[in-house]
Design an enzyme around this catalytic site. Structure first.
Site, mmCIF file in Angstrom:
data_model
loop_
_atom_site.group_PDB
_atom_site.id
_atom_site.type_symbol
_atom_site.label_atom_id
_atom_site.label_comp_id
_atom_site.label_asym_id
_atom_site.label_seq_id
_atom_site.Cartn_x
_atom_site.Cartn_y
_atom_site.Cartn_z
ATOM 1 C CE LYS A 70 3.815 -2.593 6.203
ATOM 2 N NZ LYS A 70 3.265 -2.960 4.393
ATOM 3 C CG ASP B 174 7.752 -6.388 1.855
ATOM 4 O OD1 ASP B 174 7.160 -6.385 3.027
ATOM 5 O OD2 ASP B 174 6.640 -5.784 1.145
ATOM 6 C CD GLN C 76 1.525 -0.835 1.339
ATOM 7 O OE1 GLN C 76 2.230 -1.189 2.775
ATOM 8 N NE2 GLN C 76 0.656 -2.227 2.472
#
Ligand code: NAD
Length: 284
Positions: free
Chosen positions: A53, A120, A97
């Site tokens: 990412k 997200d 994450q």
């Protein structure tokens, strides 16, 4: 042999468009878009995902601020970092994450991220916007990436039978809402579904997101279906999807490879969400 839905190639195209758009903002004197990436602990798969990412961010001109926290980080310490990033005017997006180590309260962490920086799309406010079909929210990256891929290949969703195998928080559940938004008829199967093949055989578009390697066999797929494989499992050092690709590719109209299908599209969706957050922040 079916059409390969090439997420890698489409990602390259979209990422080049993102790069050019960001270059345009920089040339007008705006600061670069900024994504804070938080990784707690040393899970090897998470380390690879986070590195991918960050690399993708750098390539398009998104600044990434990297926070690597030790395994024994407390919920409180993580909440304090997120509060600081929420307040930072120069941070557009915050990514934590998942999964977090089990001693950390994941729900509390997700709730603490400002919905405006929740690239997200896991905050209940953004999930709610997905239910309400509000364009200004953030759609979780994997569902958004799949939607972009299907759209690019001209795969119609309206009125189609979409069957999703896997009802996880990150993929299956938000994807079912997005597919409903696209006016598909959606069925969602999971570990307690009595006979998943009863559903999968009916699917015009079959999407599997379970993490069970080769769960989806040819006899479970309708002739001419579109098959999207979200699963990523490592078996004897090899990356496998949920779909028995060699078998199913002979029967499907179109299929995503693993790797090179949904994976790169997920990262591309993250870049798009970060750009969206940035544009709102600088009011471009
Ligand atoms: P999860 O554990 O949250 O959800 C898994 C779902 O699959 C659950 O609903 C479970 O009930 C269902 N399931 C498990 N075994 C099943 C079976 N035998 N039959 C039917 N349903 C079954 O997982 P997740 O976070 O949604 O991830 C699912 C998979 O997708 C994993 O392999 C993960 O690595 C992968 N993933 C890939 C990407 C990508 O970018 N390609 C992104 C996120 C997740």
């Amino acid at each position: 042999m079916s059409l390969i839905l090439d997420g890698k190639a489409l990602s390259e195209k979209i990422r080049e468009e993102i790069r050019q758009e960001i270059e345009g903002y920089l040339s007008k004197g705006f600061r670069p878009p900024t994504l804070a990436v938080i990784l707690v602990g040393d899970d090897p798969a998470s380390q690879v995902y986070v590195a991918n990412k960050e690399k993708a961010c750098h390539k398009v001109g998104i600044r990434s601020l990297s926070y690597r926290l030790p395994q024994n980080t407390t919920t409180q310490e993580l909440l304090e970092l997120i509060a600081q990033l929420n307040a930072d005017e120069e941070v557009d997006g915050i990514l934590v994450q998942l999964p977090l180590p089990s001693h950390i309260n994941q729900q509390e962490v997700i709730l603490s991220i400002s919905p405006k920086k929740d690239v997200d799309g896991f905050h209940p406010e953004n999930m709610g916007r997905l239910v309400a079909r509000m364009e200004d929210g953030f759609i979780p990256c994997t569902p958004l990436g799949i939607d972009l891929l299907l759209n690019h290949y001209g795969i119609e969703l309206k009125g189609k039978d979409v069957v999703i195998v896997g009802a996880g928080f990150i993929v299956g559940r938000p994807l079912s809402l997005l597919m409903l938004w696209r006016d598909a008829t959606v069925s969602v199967c999971h570990i307690y579904t009595k006979d998943i093949s009863e559903y999968t055989k009916r699917a015009d578009i079959l999407i599997s997101a379970t993490g069970v390697p080769k769960l989806i066999k040819s006899h479970m797929v309708k002739e001419g279906a579109v098959v999207v494989d979200v699963g990523i499992s490592k078996v004897n050092g090899k990356i496998l999807g949920d779909v028995d690709f060699e078998e199913v590719k002979e029967k499907a109209y179109a299929i995503t490879p693993v790797p090179g299908g949904v994976g790169p599209m997920t990262v591309t969706a993250l870049l798009l969400n970060t750009l969206k957050a940035y544009k709102k922040r600088i009011k471009a």
